[in-house]
Scaffold this active site. Sequence first.
Site, PDB file in Angstrom:
ATOM      1  N   GLN A  11      22.769  38.305   5.658  1.00 35.55           N
ATOM      2  CA  GLN A  11      22.954  39.126   4.452  1.00 35.55           C
ATOM      3  C   GLN A  11      23.036  40.616   4.795  1.00 35.55           C
ATOM      4  OE1 GLN A  11      21.008  38.121   0.628  1.00 35.55           O
ATOM      5  NE2 GLN A  11      19.362  37.375   1.938  1.00 35.55           N
ATOM      6  N   ILE A  45      18.992  36.817  20.697  1.00 31.89           N
ATOM      7  CA  ILE A  45      17.982  37.843  21.009  1.00 31.89           C
ATOM      8  C   ILE A  45      16.669  37.246  21.540  1.00 31.89           C
ATOM      9  CG2 ILE A  45      18.948  39.557  19.428  1.00 31.89           C
ATOM     10  CD1 ILE A  45      16.565  38.903  17.510  1.00 31.89           C
ATOM     11  N   TYR A  69      13.993  34.853  11.598  1.00 32.79           N
ATOM     12  CA  TYR A  69      13.808  33.524  11.019  1.00 32.79           C
ATOM     13  C   TYR A  69      13.354  33.779   9.594  1.00 32.79           C
ATOM     14  CZ  TYR A  69      12.523  28.614  10.686  1.00 32.79           C
ATOM     15  OH  TYR A  69      12.465  27.281  10.330  1.00 32.79           O
ATOM     16  N   THR A 109       8.960  42.926   6.356  1.00 33.34           N
ATOM     17  CA  THR A 109       8.883  42.278   5.052  1.00 33.34           C
ATOM     18  C   THR A 109       7.594  42.564   4.278  1.00 33.34           C
ATOM     19  OG1 THR A 109       8.709  40.075   4.025  1.00 33.34           O
ATOM     20  CG2 THR A 109       8.032  40.240   6.291  1.00 33.34           C
ATOM     21  N   TYR A 134       5.645  32.749   8.420  1.00 30.61           N
ATOM     22  CA  TYR A 134       6.667  33.809   8.349  1.00 30.61           C
ATOM     23  C   TYR A 134       6.018  35.196   8.328  1.00 30.61           C
ATOM     24  CZ  TYR A 134      10.319  36.816   6.364  1.00 30.61           C
ATOM     25  OH  TYR A 134      11.205  37.848   6.130  1.00 30.61           O
TER      26      TYR A 134
HETATM   27  N1  LIG Z   1      15.865  37.522   2.751  1.00 31.08           N
HETATM   28  C1  LIG Z   1      14.837  38.149   2.172  1.00 31.08           C
HETATM   29  O1  LIG Z   1      14.514  37.945   0.991  1.00 31.08           O
HETATM   30  C2  LIG Z   1      14.047  39.159   2.962  1.00 31.08           C
HETATM   31  C3  LIG Z   1      12.965  39.789   2.358  1.00 31.08           C
HETATM   32  C4  LIG Z   1      12.229  40.720   3.083  1.00 31.08           C
HETATM   33  C5  LIG Z   1      12.587  41.011   4.393  1.00 31.08           C
HETATM   34  N2  LIG Z   1      13.628  40.372   4.965  1.00 31.08           N
HETATM   35  C6  LIG Z   1      13.982  40.707   6.353  1.00 31.08           C
HETATM   36  O2  LIG Z   1      15.244  41.350   6.326  1.00 31.08           O
HETATM   37  C7  LIG Z   1      15.958  41.052   7.544  1.00 31.08           C
HETATM   38  C8  LIG Z   1      17.349  40.559   7.211  1.00 31.08           C
HETATM   39  O3  LIG Z   1      17.223  39.377   6.419  1.00 31.08           O
HETATM   40  P1  LIG Z   1      18.499  38.556   5.929  1.00 31.08           P
HETATM   41  O4  LIG Z   1      18.156  37.924   4.645  1.00 31.08           O
HETATM   42  O5  LIG Z   1      19.731  39.409   6.050  1.00 31.08           O
HETATM   43  O6  LIG Z   1      18.529  37.430   7.067  1.00 31.08           O
HETATM   44  P2  LIG Z   1      19.589  36.233   7.222  1.00 31.08           P
HETATM   45  O7  LIG Z   1      20.632  36.299   6.179  1.00 31.08           O
HETATM   46  O8  LIG Z   1      18.763  34.993   7.395  1.00 31.08           O
HETATM   47  O9  LIG Z   1      20.289  36.604   8.619  1.00 31.08           O
HETATM   48  C9  LIG Z   1      19.648  36.476   9.838  1.00 31.08           C
HETATM   49  C10 LIG Z   1      20.732  36.293  10.889  1.00 31.08           C
HETATM   50  O10 LIG Z   1      20.083  36.190  12.174  1.00 31.08           O
HETATM   51  C11 LIG Z   1      20.754  35.149  12.890  1.00 31.08           C
HETATM   52  N3  LIG Z   1      19.962  34.615  13.989  1.00 31.08           N
HETATM   53  C12 LIG Z   1      19.190  33.489  13.990  1.00 31.08           C
HETATM   54  N4  LIG Z   1      18.683  33.289  15.223  1.00 31.08           N
HETATM   55  C13 LIG Z   1      19.145  34.282  16.007  1.00 31.08           C
HETATM   56  C14 LIG Z   1      18.997  34.574  17.400  1.00 31.08           C
HETATM   57  N5  LIG Z   1      18.245  33.812  18.211  1.00 31.08           N
HETATM   58  N6  LIG Z   1      19.615  35.678  17.896  1.00 31.08           N
HETATM   59  C15 LIG Z   1      20.394  36.443  17.079  1.00 31.08           C
HETATM   60  N7  LIG Z   1      20.589  36.200  15.779  1.00 31.08           N
HETATM   61  C16 LIG Z   1      19.968  35.124  15.253  1.00 31.08           C
HETATM   62  C17 LIG Z   1      21.027  34.121  11.813  1.00 31.08           C
HETATM   63  O11 LIG Z   1      21.964  33.175  12.250  1.00 31.08           O
HETATM   64  P3  LIG Z   1      21.867  31.672  11.634  1.00 31.08           P
HETATM   65  O12 LIG Z   1      22.046  31.817  10.160  1.00 31.08           O
HETATM   66  O13 LIG Z   1      22.983  30.968  12.326  1.00 31.08           O
HETATM   67  O14 LIG Z   1      20.489  31.160  11.988  1.00 31.08           O
HETATM   68  C18 LIG Z   1      21.552  35.012  10.698  1.00 31.08           C
HETATM   69  O15 LIG Z   1      22.932  35.281  10.833  1.00 31.08           O
HETATM   70  C19 LIG Z   1      15.074  40.064   8.306  1.00 31.08           C
HETATM   71  O16 LIG Z   1      14.313  40.759   9.247  1.00 31.08           O
HETATM   72  C20 LIG Z   1      14.143  39.505   7.247  1.00 31.08           C
HETATM   73  O17 LIG Z   1      12.897  39.082   7.793  1.00 31.08           O
HETATM   74  C21 LIG Z   1      14.376  39.459   4.276  1.00 31.08           C
END
Ligand SMILES: NC(=O)c1ccc[n+]([C@@H]2O[C@H](COP(=O)([O-])OP(=O)(O)OC[C@H]3O[C@@H](n4cnc5c(N)ncnc54)[C@H](OP(=O)(O)O)[C@@H]3O)[C@@H](O)[C@H]2O)c1
Length: 297
Positions: A11, A45, A69, A109, A134
């Site tokens: 995202q 990574i 994750y 987060t 998490y």
């Molecule tokens: N989503 C929420 O509501 C939320 C809320 C608070 C904070 N955050 C934080 O915000 C950040 C961004 O979140 P997001 O929602 O954009 O995450 P996301 O959509 O889940 O994207 C994470 C990306 O990382 C990739 N990934 C997985 N394993 C990996 C690896 N070993 N090496 C490199 N890339 C890898 C995933 O690929 P695959 O999909 O193929 O696994 C995915 O493309 C994260 O740090 C999350 O903890 C998110």
Amino acid sequence: MNILVTGANGQLGNEIRIVAKNSTDNYIYTDVVEIEGVETTILDITSLDSVRSIIKESSIDCIINCAAYTNVDKAETDTELCELLNAKAAENLAVAMKEVDGLLVHISTDYVFGTEPYNSPCTEEQTGTPTGVYGKTKLQGEQNILASGCKHIIIRTAWLYSEFGKNFVKTMLQLTATKPQLKVVFDQVGTPTYAYDLALAIYEIINERKFEGHDGIYHYSNEGVCSWFDFTKAIAKYSGNLNCDIQACHSNEFPSPVKRPAYSVLDKTKIKETFGVKVPYWTDSLEICLKNLQSIN
Ligand SMILES: NC(=O)c1ccc[n+]([C@@H]2O[C@H](COP(=O)([O-])OP(=O)(O)OC[C@H]3O[C@@H](n4cnc5c(N)ncnc54)[C@H](OP(=O)(O)O)[C@@H]3O)[C@@H](O)[C@H]2O)c1
């Protein structure tokens, strides 16, 4: 600057691709797998050697770590992978950036705060007790970065949504269009964050070199406060899904493996005062994202 974006197909990563389109810096977009239509360099990574070698080959000055994750419930049974990605891989990036004196921008987060009954917005100095795997591993990731001594900007965000991937807005858009009735919890309060707004804040901090001398932890969500129930009502209203009867309920009606933060409104004073970041109101950003989603479909 040469800027490496990890998790670029998620995202936040996809929104960074949009906001940084016209940058004079050189952005390199990486992820574990390629997706059709977007240029992606493969980088896992969790491998320190791979991280070190791309940093060397491409003379990387800055990493924006959007990889994580993020499946909160699945993390309870997939502990090892969650720990590897959220804690160890964050450390890999930090260690590797320390070696080249580079900057790591890392995303964390609201789950680091756990379920304490807060009733005022959480500041960066506040400590909590994360309950699930998490939250615990994301907190460990933050601590590993601080311990590495690398230049860092850690941004804690919450309730992230965008046009990309799976998220609450897209789920509720579909459910409010198809279900006659829906129950949504009103006893968990926070603030939604449009990933585009967060990406823009990160982009401006880097593009205008505002990060110099400002290592630290910062909070960023959209402005305002709501419950998941209010959020759903707004999604239905702005998308014109007016036939669904949306009812407020308690969290115990939806048992889940993880106890979620009851009050995780983030105080954004520090990021606004340090970097002059503008923070849009949550319903204004929601309307924009919904319009974009409607024009895609
Ligand atoms: N989503 C929420 O509501 C939320 C809320 C608070 C904070 N955050 C934080 O915000 C950040 C961004 O979140 P997001 O929602 O954009 O995450 P996301 O959509 O889940 O994207 C994470 C990306 O990382 C990739 N990934 C997985 N394993 C990996 C690896 N070993 N090496 C490199 N890339 C890898 C995933 O690929 P695959 O999909 O193929 O696994 C995915 O493309 C994260 O740090 C999350 O903890 C998110």
